[in-house]
Scaffold this active site. Structure first.
Site, PDB file in Angstrom:
ATOM      1  N   GLU A   1       0.819  -1.538  -0.191  1.00  0.00           N
ATOM      2  CA  GLU A   1      -0.008  -0.127  -0.276  1.00  0.00           C
ATOM      3  C   GLU A   1       0.889   1.040  -0.114  1.00  0.00           C
ATOM      4  O   GLU A   1       2.086   1.092   0.279  1.00  0.00           O
ATOM      5  CB  GLU A   1      -1.003   0.665   1.315  1.00  0.00           C
ATOM      6  CG  GLU A   1      -1.643   1.407   1.888  1.00  0.00           C
ATOM      7  CD  GLU A   1      -2.767   1.228   2.752  1.00  0.00           C
ATOM      8  OE1 GLU A   1      -3.107  -0.260   3.486  1.00  0.00           O
ATOM      9  OE2 GLU A   1      -3.936   1.915   2.625  1.00  0.00           O
TER      10      GLU A   1
ATOM     11  N   TYR B   1      -6.192  -8.908  11.227  1.00  0.00           N
ATOM     12  CA  TYR B   1      -5.102  -9.375  12.073  1.00  0.00           C
ATOM     13  C   TYR B   1      -4.594  -9.725  13.406  1.00  0.00           C
ATOM     14  O   TYR B   1      -5.786  -9.560  13.750  1.00  0.00           O
ATOM     15  CB  TYR B   1      -4.400  -7.799  11.896  1.00  0.00           C
ATOM     16  CG  TYR B   1      -4.216  -6.818  10.654  1.00  0.00           C
ATOM     17  CD1 TYR B   1      -2.920  -6.930  10.012  1.00  0.00           C
ATOM     18  CD2 TYR B   1      -5.414  -6.037   9.769  1.00  0.00           C
ATOM     19  CE1 TYR B   1      -2.953  -5.963   8.966  1.00  0.00           C
ATOM     20  CE2 TYR B   1      -5.320  -5.769   8.975  1.00  0.00           C
ATOM     21  CZ  TYR B   1      -3.587  -6.115   7.923  1.00  0.00           C
ATOM     22  OH  TYR B   1      -3.983  -4.984   6.720  1.00  0.00           O
TER      23      TYR B   1
ATOM     24  N   GLU C   1      -5.497  -9.299   3.699  1.00  0.00           N
ATOM     25  CA  GLU C   1      -5.087  -9.076   4.526  1.00  0.00           C
ATOM     26  C   GLU C   1      -4.609  -9.814   5.531  1.00  0.00           C
ATOM     27  O   GLU C   1      -5.614  -9.577   6.868  1.00  0.00           O
ATOM     28  CB  GLU C   1      -5.387  -7.300   4.830  1.00  0.00           C
ATOM     29  CG  GLU C   1      -5.267  -6.163   3.619  1.00  0.00           C
ATOM     30  CD  GLU C   1      -5.399  -4.748   4.239  1.00  0.00           C
ATOM     31  OE1 GLU C   1      -5.373  -4.379   5.602  1.00  0.00           O
ATOM     32  OE2 GLU C   1      -6.451  -4.222   3.775  1.00  0.00           O
TER      33      GLU C   1
ATOM     34  N   ASN D   1     -12.501  -1.485  -0.963  1.00  0.00           N
ATOM     35  CA  ASN D   1     -11.867  -1.987   0.411  1.00  0.00           C
ATOM     36  C   ASN D   1     -12.303  -1.861   1.333  1.00  0.00           C
ATOM     37  O   ASN D   1     -12.777  -0.720   1.992  1.00  0.00           O
ATOM     38  CB  ASN D   1      -9.741  -1.572   0.360  1.00  0.00           C
ATOM     39  CG  ASN D   1      -9.253  -2.078   1.308  1.00  0.00           C
ATOM     40  OD1 ASN D   1      -8.920  -2.924   1.537  1.00  0.00           O
ATOM     41  ND2 ASN D   1      -9.516  -0.855   2.476  1.00  0.00           N
ATOM     42  N   GLU D   2     -12.845  -2.855   2.173  1.00  0.00           N
ATOM     43  CA  GLU D   2     -12.766  -2.782   3.505  1.00  0.00           C
ATOM     44  C   GLU D   2     -14.812  -1.466   3.908  1.00  0.00           C
ATOM     45  O   GLU D   2     -14.216  -0.912   4.375  1.00  0.00           O
ATOM     46  CB  GLU D   2     -12.034  -2.198   4.751  1.00  0.00           C
ATOM     47  CG  GLU D   2     -10.960  -2.946   4.994  1.00  0.00           C
ATOM     48  CD  GLU D   2     -10.474  -2.804   6.370  1.00  0.00           C
ATOM     49  OE1 GLU D   2     -10.496  -1.793   7.200  1.00  0.00           O
ATOM     50  OE2 GLU D   2      -9.729  -4.176   6.701  1.00  0.00           O
TER      51      GLU D   2
ATOM     52  N   GLN E   1       2.203  -6.032   5.375  1.00  0.00           N
ATOM     53  CA  GLN E   1       2.526  -5.350   3.895  1.00  0.00           C
ATOM     54  C   GLN E   1       3.688  -5.687   3.923  1.00  0.00           C
ATOM     55  O   GLN E   1       4.735  -6.175   4.511  1.00  0.00           O
ATOM     56  CB  GLN E   1       2.097  -4.270   4.055  1.00  0.00           C
ATOM     57  CG  GLN E   1       0.923  -3.674   4.296  1.00  0.00           C
ATOM     58  CD  GLN E   1       0.455  -2.648   3.929  1.00  0.00           C
ATOM     59  OE1 GLN E   1       1.427  -2.064   3.130  1.00  0.00           O
ATOM     60  NE2 GLN E   1      -0.836  -1.371   3.982  1.00  0.00           N
TER      61      GLN E   1
HETATM   62  O1  AHR Z   1      -2.662  -2.439   6.082  1.00  0.00           O
HETATM   63  C1  AHR Z   1      -3.127  -1.181   6.722  1.00  0.00           C
HETATM   64  C2  AHR Z   1      -4.674  -0.989   6.881  1.00  0.00           C
HETATM   65  O2  AHR Z   1      -4.793  -1.716   7.154  1.00  0.00           O
HETATM   66  C3  AHR Z   1      -5.294  -1.306   5.557  1.00  0.00           C
HETATM   67  O3  AHR Z   1      -4.573   0.133   4.747  1.00  0.00           O
HETATM   68  C4  AHR Z   1      -6.773  -1.067   5.957  1.00  0.00           C
HETATM   69  O4  AHR Z   1      -7.691  -1.765   4.489  1.00  0.00           O
HETATM   70  C5  AHR Z   1      -6.425  -2.380   6.982  1.00  0.00           C
HETATM   71  O5  AHR Z   1      -7.362  -1.446   7.657  1.00  0.00           O
END
Ligand code: AHR
Length: 552
Positions: free
Chosen positions: A72, A301, A356, A217-218, A405
Site C-alpha cells: 500500500e 490481523y 490482509e 476495500n473495507e 505488508q
Molecule cells: O494494512 C493497513 C490497513 O489496514 C489497510 O489500509 C486497511 O485496509 C486495513 O484496515
C-alpha cells in the site's frame, strides 16, 4: 508416554491432524495429568511426535496465490521500500530497487495487491501516469505528501521484474465506476482507443494483464462506511462495467486466466461480519449474467489490544504465547465464514481471499505512528507458518491470501534504510514454503502435544504436508514450544520414508530479530535425517519452522 490425540477436523474439508482451540480444555487436563505423573522428567526432553502422511487421500490444491503480498502507499512501503527513482544512488532498474526485487523473486511472489488498503479508496489513477505527476496528500497514513511518482506503469514494471501478477484494488469509496472502468481499459486494451494510445505514449504499447480486481476495500469502514446493501448496489455496478479487455484474459480463450473479481468481505467474526458475509453471498446466489464475483475478501490481523500495544521487539514468553494464541483464531474465523459461503455457494466457486493478514504491533518508538513501522521476530516466523498452515488446510475455499505488508510496513518481508536492506524471519518462512505453491494438500495426522505458558495452552506442534507437481512429498513442521525440541517420527502411508532433507528456521530467543547490523541472526539452516531401523526421526528445535522433502 501419553499423547494428546489429534482430532478429526469437523469442518467437512477432510483435513485431519489439527488440534482446535475448542478442544484445548480437555487436552489441557490430560497434559496436567501427564505432568503430575512425570515430574521427574527433565524439562528439555524432546517431545516425541509420531506423524503420518497419507498420500493416498490427496486434498485440494494449495494455490500459489496463498503466498501473495500486499503493498500500500503507506509509510515506506512503496517509497524507499520499492521505489527510489531512476536517479538514486541505490542500485535500481527504472527506479525500482534491485535488492528488493532479487529478494522477492527468490520467494516467487505470485501476486501483489495494490495500491491499498484504505489508500485505494482515495486513489485516482490518472494522477500517477505521464511525465507530470500531481502531488497529492495521503490523509490515511500520516497526512504526508504523495508524489505519485510510483503509479500504474511503475507498479506493472515492478511486477514484471519480480514475476508476479497484478491484484488491483479500484476506488469505490471516492471514485466513480467510469474512473475505474477507464483505468482497466487503459491497462488492458490492445485496440487503438485514446486511452490505449496514451498508454503507448507513456511507454507501454502492449496491453497489460490484470489477474485480480479488488472491488473496494473495507467498504464497511475506511472505504466509505457502507451498509452491505449499499455496498452491493455499488459493487454490482463496478462488477458490470470494470472490464478487462486483454484478449488473453477472455473467458472463452483461456480458462483460468480470466480476471477474477474480489468483493469486500468481512473484517472479523462478530455478528456484524457474519451478517455482511450472509448479505453478499445471498446476493451472489441470486446473481444474474450482468454481474459476478469470484472472491470474497477477509481481513484479519493478529492484534491482541486495539490500538496495537504489544511490542514487536524486547518482549518475553508471555507476549509470545498470547500473540500465537490470538493468531490461531484465524482457523475459526475462516471456518465460520466458509460455512456461510457453503450455504449459498456449495460448489465453492467463490474463493475466500484473506487479502490482509499478519501481526499488527505498536509502532516502533521514534517512528511516525501513521507509517506502521514494526520489527519482525522469530515469533512472527512462527505466526506466519501457523497461518499458512491454516490456509492450506482450508485450501478448497481459501485460494488467495496477502500478507500485510510487503516492505517496511507491519509484518514485512524486508526492511530498508536508504541503501541497506534486511530480510525478516517472516521472509524466510515464505522462502521455506515455496515448494507448497500449487502443490496438492496431503492429510497428516500427528500428536500435537500441548505447550502451556501462564493461562495460555496451545498445540505444541503443527504440521502440513503436500505433494508437488513432480510427485515429491513436502512436510512443514512448526514447533511452537520455545523451550522444548521435538522428535518427529515421520511415516508415509504404504511406503517407507527413507530420508528428509530441507531447511529449518530457529533463533536464539523468541524476540530475536534481524537488523541492518546483524542481518543473519535468524536465517534458515540445513536439516536432514535418514531412516534408522525403519524409523525416520526428524529432530526439530524449539520455536522453529522446518520444511523438508521426504525421500522414499
Ligand atoms: O494494512 C493497513 C490497513 O489496514 C489497510 O489500509 C486497511 O485496509 C486495513 O484496515
Amino acid at each position: 508416554m501419553l499423547f494428546v490425540r489429534q482430532l478429526e477436523a469437523a469442518d467437512g474439508y477432510g483435513n485431519r491432524g489439527y488440534l482446535r482451540a475448542a478442544n484445548i480444555p480437555r487436552a489441557f487436563s490430560l497434559v496436567v495429568l501427564f505432568a503430575v505423573m512425570s515430574t521427574a522428567a527433565p524439562l528439555v526432553r524432546a517431545q516425541k511426535v509420531p506423524l503420518a502422511i497419507d498420500s493416498s487421500r490427496p486434498g485440494a490444491k494449495i494455490d500459489r496465490n496463498l503466498f501473495g503480498q500486499f503493498a500500500e502507499h503507506l509509510g515506506h512501503g512503496i517509497y524507499d521500500g520499492i521505489w527510489v527513482g531512476p536517479d538514486s544512488t541505490i542500485p535500481n532498474t527504472r527506479g525500482i530497487r534491485n535488492d528488493v526485487v532479487a529478494a522477492l523473486k527468490a520467494i516467487k511472489v505470485p501476486n501483489v495487491r495494490w495500491p491499498g488498503g484504505c489508500f485505494a479508496d482515495e486513489y485516482h489513477w490518472r494522477k500517477g501516469i505521464g511525465p507530470q505527476r500531481a502531488v497529492t496528500l495521503n490523509p490515511n497514513w500520516g497526512g504526508v505528501i504523495e508524489p505519485n511518482t510510483f503509479g500504474t506503469h511503475e507498479f506493472m514494471d515492478f511486477l514484471e521484474q519480480i514475476g508476479a501478477e497484478a491484484y488491483i484494488s479500484v476506488n469505490i469509496g471516492s471514485g466513480t465506476p467510469q474512473e475505474a472502468s477507464e483505468w482497466l481499459e487503459y491497462l488492458t486494451t490492445a485496440q487503438a482507443t485514446t486511452l490505449a494510445k496514451e498508454r503507448a505514449v507513456n511507454g507501454h504499447p502492449a496491453p497489460y494483464k490484470v489477474g485480480y480486481l479488488g472491488m473496494g476495500n473495507e467498504s464497511w469502514d475506511c472505504g466509505g462506511n457502507m451498509t452491505p446493501e449499499y455496498y452491493l448496489d455499488q459493487m454490482k455496478i463496478y462488477s458490470r462495467y470494470v472490464r478487462n479487455f486483454n484478449s488473453e484474459q477472455q473467458p472463452e480463450k483461456q480458462k483460468g486466466q480470466r480476471m477474477l473479481k474480489i468483493a469486500v468481505g468481512p473484517g472479523g467474526g462478530e455478528a456484524r461480519w457474519t451478517e455482511w458475509t450472509e448479505a453478499i453471498m445471498k446476493a451472489y446466489q441470486q446473481h444474474t449474467w450482468s454481474w459476478e464475483m469470484d472472491g470474497l475478501s477477509l481481513h484479519s490481523y493478529t492484534v491482541v489490544k486495539w490500538p496495537p500495544a504489544y511490542q514487536s521487539v524486547g518482549f518475553g514468553e508471555t507476549e509470545y504465547a498470547q500473540i500465537l494464541k490470538s493468531t490461531l483464531e484465524m482457523d475459526g474465523l475462516i471456518a465460520r465464514h466458509s460455512a456461510i459461503m457453503d450455504k449459498y455457494d456449495p460448489q465453492q466457486k467463490v474463493a475466500l481471499v484473506v487479502d490482509e493478514w499478519g501481526a499488527w504491533y505498536a509502532p516502533l518508538p521514534g517512528s511516525n505512528p501513521g507509517f506502521l513501522v514494526q520489527q519482525n521476530s522469530q515469533r512472527d516466523a512462527i505466526l506466519a507458518a501457523l497461518n499458512l498452515n491454516i490456509f492450506a488446510r482450508h485450501a478448497d475455499r481459501v485460494r488467495m491470501a496477502n500478507l500485510a505488508q510487503m516492505i517496511n510496513v507491519l509484518q514485512a518481508m524486508a526492511l530498508t534504510d536508504k541503501e541497506k536492506m534486511v530480510l525478516t524471519p517472516t521472509y524466510y518462512v515464505f522462502k521455506l514454503y515455496v515448494p507448497f505453491q500449487d502443490s496438492t494438500f496431503l492429510p497428516v495426522t500427528f500428536d500435537a502435544g500441548l505447550y502451556t505458558h501462564g493461562d495460555v495452552a496451545l498445540p505444541r506442534v503443527d504440521a502440513i504436508a503436500a505433494k508437488d507437481k513432480d510427485g515429491k512429498v513436502w512436510l512443514a513442521i512448526t514447533n511452537v514450544d520455545p523451550n522444548r525440541p521435538a522428535e518427529v517420527e515421520v511415516s508415509l502411508a504404504g511406503v517407507s520414508a527413507k530420508s528428509a532433507t530441507g531447511q529449518t528456521l530457529t533463533a536464539p530467543k523468541v524476540d530475536s530479530v534481524n537488523t541492518f547490523e546483524a542481518p543473519n541472526t535468524v536465517v534458515p539452516k540445513a536439516i536432514s535425517a535418514k531412516s534408522e531401523g525403519g524409523k525416520l526421526t526428524l529432530h526439530v528445535e524449539p520455536k522453529s519452522v522446518t520444511v523438508v522433502s521426504i525421500g522414499i
